[in-house]
Design an enzyme around this catalytic site. Sequence first.
Site: not given
Lengths: 369, 369, 369
Positions: A268-269
């Site tokens: 994920g970011h």
Amino acid sequence: MPVLLAPDQALSLPDLLSAANTVGLDYRLICSREDSMPMIAGIGSLLSAGAHEISFLSNPKLSSQLEASQAAAIILREQDWQAYQAADHSDAPAWCVVVCSQPYLMYALLAQWFDHHRVMGLSRGIHPTAVLAEDAQIGEGVSIGPFTVIEAGVRIGAGTRIGSGCSIGPGASIGRDGIVYARVTLYHNVTIGDRTILHSGVVLGADGFGLAPNPFGEAGAWAKIAQLGGVVLGDDVEIGANTTVDRGAIEDTVIGNGVKLDNQIMIGHNCRVGDHTAIAACVGIAGSTHIGQRCTIGGAALLSGHLVIGDDVHISGGTSVTSNVLEPGRYTGVFPFFRHDLWQRNAAVIAQLSQLRKRLRSLEKTDNT
Amino acid sequence: MPVLLAPDQALSLPDLLSAANTVGLDYRLICSREDSMPMIAGIGSLLSAGAHEISFLSNPKLSSQLEASQAAAIILREQDWQAYQAADHSDAPAWCVVVCSQPYLMYALLAQWFDHHRVMGLSRGIHPTAVLAEDAQIGEGVSIGPFTVIEAGVRIGAGTRIGSGCSIGPGASIGRDGIVYARVTLYHNVTIGDRTILHSGVVLGADGFGLAPNPFGEAGAWAKIAQLGGVVLGDDVEIGANTTVDRGAIEDTVIGNGVKLDNQIMIGHNCRVGDHTAIAACVGIAGSTHIGQRCTIGGAALLSGHLVIGDDVHISGGTSVTSNVLEPGRYTGVFPFFRHDLWQRNAAVIAQLSQLRKRLRSLEKTDNT
Amino acid sequence: MPVLLAPDQALSLPDLLSAANTVGLDYRLICSREDSMPMIAGIGSLLSAGAHEISFLSNPKLSSQLEASQAAAIILREQDWQAYQAADHSDAPAWCVVVCSQPYLMYALLAQWFDHHRVMGLSRGIHPTAVLAEDAQIGEGVSIGPFTVIEAGVRIGAGTRIGSGCSIGPGASIGRDGIVYARVTLYHNVTIGDRTILHSGVVLGADGFGLAPNPFGEAGAWAKIAQLGGVVLGDDVEIGANTTVDRGAIEDTVIGNGVKLDNQIMIGHNCRVGDHTAIAACVGIAGSTHIGQRCTIGGAALLSGHLVIGDDVHISGGTSVTSNVLEPGRYTGVFPFFRHDLWQRNAAVIAQLSQLRKRLRSLEKTDNT
């Protein structure tokens, strides 16, 4: 099997060993007919290797397979070779013996040599159908496959090979001597170090999952938080097929040097993965989680967001990690599996666990009175 | 809905049934106006099918939907038709009746016919933008879409259709009458049987996750074990979107005949999947695990590496399988879900389970004294 | 970082705020040197933003970072600004102050503005290498990247941008003002609303996993149920990288308005996802499950098939949902994780849970006698 070289490309055993042995391992070659060294065209397991293939014994438990092996040559340790000789064999083995202190490492070097030989045989240069932006900076000896698109401002380091059908977004940068297989996407401004291997279907730099309630929309509507950060990969990173690493919201998502990611992983970011951490397939890591160096994460493990995982932490496959893990060690959380009827019986009790504890406590009180 | 044929392509009911009924099912047709058989252009559920669509009743629980159905024709069993007639209906149904012992199978045959009709309508031949190696062997009637790359030494069997943007690596081989949808990657030397269906995003033959500690690198650094084996698929295999099957380290990864894989499955290197085994989406199978014939594996199940799963084993969705399963049967290991507050209460007790057992044992001792 | 505009593109702070503030938020600007407003070229966190970047304080816990911030301007709430002033700071801050009741929303608007600016700078128009069917209906201002294939009967609404290497199947329809990134596949007859964002590797409309025992094949052989339905997406849907949504068997698979799907999600055939539901990465939803509006589903959760999940249901990450959930609320089923040795101890007891309950019951009986 596999036979990896055409018959006219096969190397004599001593030539192959010296070509592959890039790190200078010590070894000793014993062939019953030293005047005619076998020609080697491939590599195989003890039982599958044939007359032009080399094999190896790294696990002594398999030494019973030595006698029946049809391999042209077998790499093994001194003690395994002596044990073989001490046993009652009617004849000297038909295979040549490569006595080496680290047979598995010698195998790894040979495998790398064969694969490097394959890659070197692929066509080179920039395919005429590739679309390159005028200002793209392409290093020496770079290969670019058919139908690959290189957008404005891209830089590709010397010797890197990019397969067919890739999309390298504006401002992206790839280091030298990398391999990018077919159908890989790099979004804008993704930065990659040297000697990186990206497998088919990898997507680096898609938008992180950033949402906020939209006060101007319908009840429940979401507003998109545009993702302005990038993705930065260190050197010597390998990423497996169909794995995705999202770009950061403001800061970058960062993958350290020597990190190895298997297939179908989702990062994920704003995550950070420390140097030399290895992650097996199907793992999901939610946004903003930071993972230390030299960790291993087993297949299909799940890490919640905003966690800190320290160095040298080992997560077992299938584990859901929902809080920080700061101490080195191995961590596990896998529900055991059973025959279905037994599972039903035990799963039903789980719904009553806190009740069960209460009843136990009350019994203990009774007992103490 | 769906209406699948243009009005001028619609078939009369008897023509459609005989065209679709490739296996020779027995059926009987009853229409109130036998002189004017309905024209059929599509297929629908009992409640959604319209005046030019056929429907079917395979689950008797839905028989109450028969009366209101607007379908042109309905396939149902003799007993369901008799039950319908026995009930007090004011009129004969507006729909034609197709009495058939296996309505679901008849539906399946009709659905296959409609889909085959769609596929036959697609453009054929080799698109001028496709890039084919000179020595590629392309069978009769093969279709290849735009921007697909066929590398050196590839063989494609007669009648196989390959969509746009695919990458078929050097030495790969695809059997006859297959369908490869857009954006599929086959790495070098992947071998596929006849009548295979590969959906978009499939990657066959990427490198398995082979790593060994690198004694010459930084602390914790990994050496790549080059993956020299291949991937071999049998006949009649279907593989869903974005599923990946890795190539073997030395031996091949092998998928048997008739195996059906759903989307986003990951099959590690050196796995073997036996004939007619069906695996639902999001399953991960770690390297070197061998699965028997006729198994089913539910969605998102996880199988550890180096396991042996026998024939006729059925794994429930979400189960983590961590040891061999040799006996046929159904196996499950899914933690039950609860309202969050109840889950918190029970999950907390799990951390004390072995304590709980101790306390119970000590109570039992007290009781027995 | 990130700096998003070239120096000659930077906007003065008041110009940027008024350009980005599309919803008309109230704000007040306080700069010590009002005659020379800073030029803004990017956006950053409090500690990373530099002399030409704007930042924001949405979480008061970070207010200690205000003093050291090098940002050109900081957005914060009135009370946080007053608290800053009340504290003992030697000087007025070097940064301009943007007092605003909703700093996070102002940040979101600025981020959207910067990203929109980036997208607007991309090349427009239909790349000469794209292959378009003659009857495709392409709206005004549509962009189509290199090597993208638009099949017969496709409709694309005005202003939509499609990246390189996409495959848009026969009869598919995409609304207006959407963004389709590189390497996306839409199968035939997939229908998409307005303002949709599809990330790389998305596959919409591959066949659902429909199998029935094949009475005419080998023991265990499967017959394919052809998938004749479509996929229908509402407006304002975003779908993350490598996510797949399968087409329905007869009816459509339906994704409602405003639904947000993260990466590597699998949605099976005939599922329905209600408006404004948000689903995190790696979630698998088996066929025919219907999910209500305004739900959230955490990462890697698994939903079995044929379930009904009501409106406003929140499923925690990693949870396996195996039965209907009709009441709003949060639901969880995650097995806790432990150091490996402690896990082994507790997991072993789970195998004896139903035994444990029996022993407890028997003790309770003894106690009551």
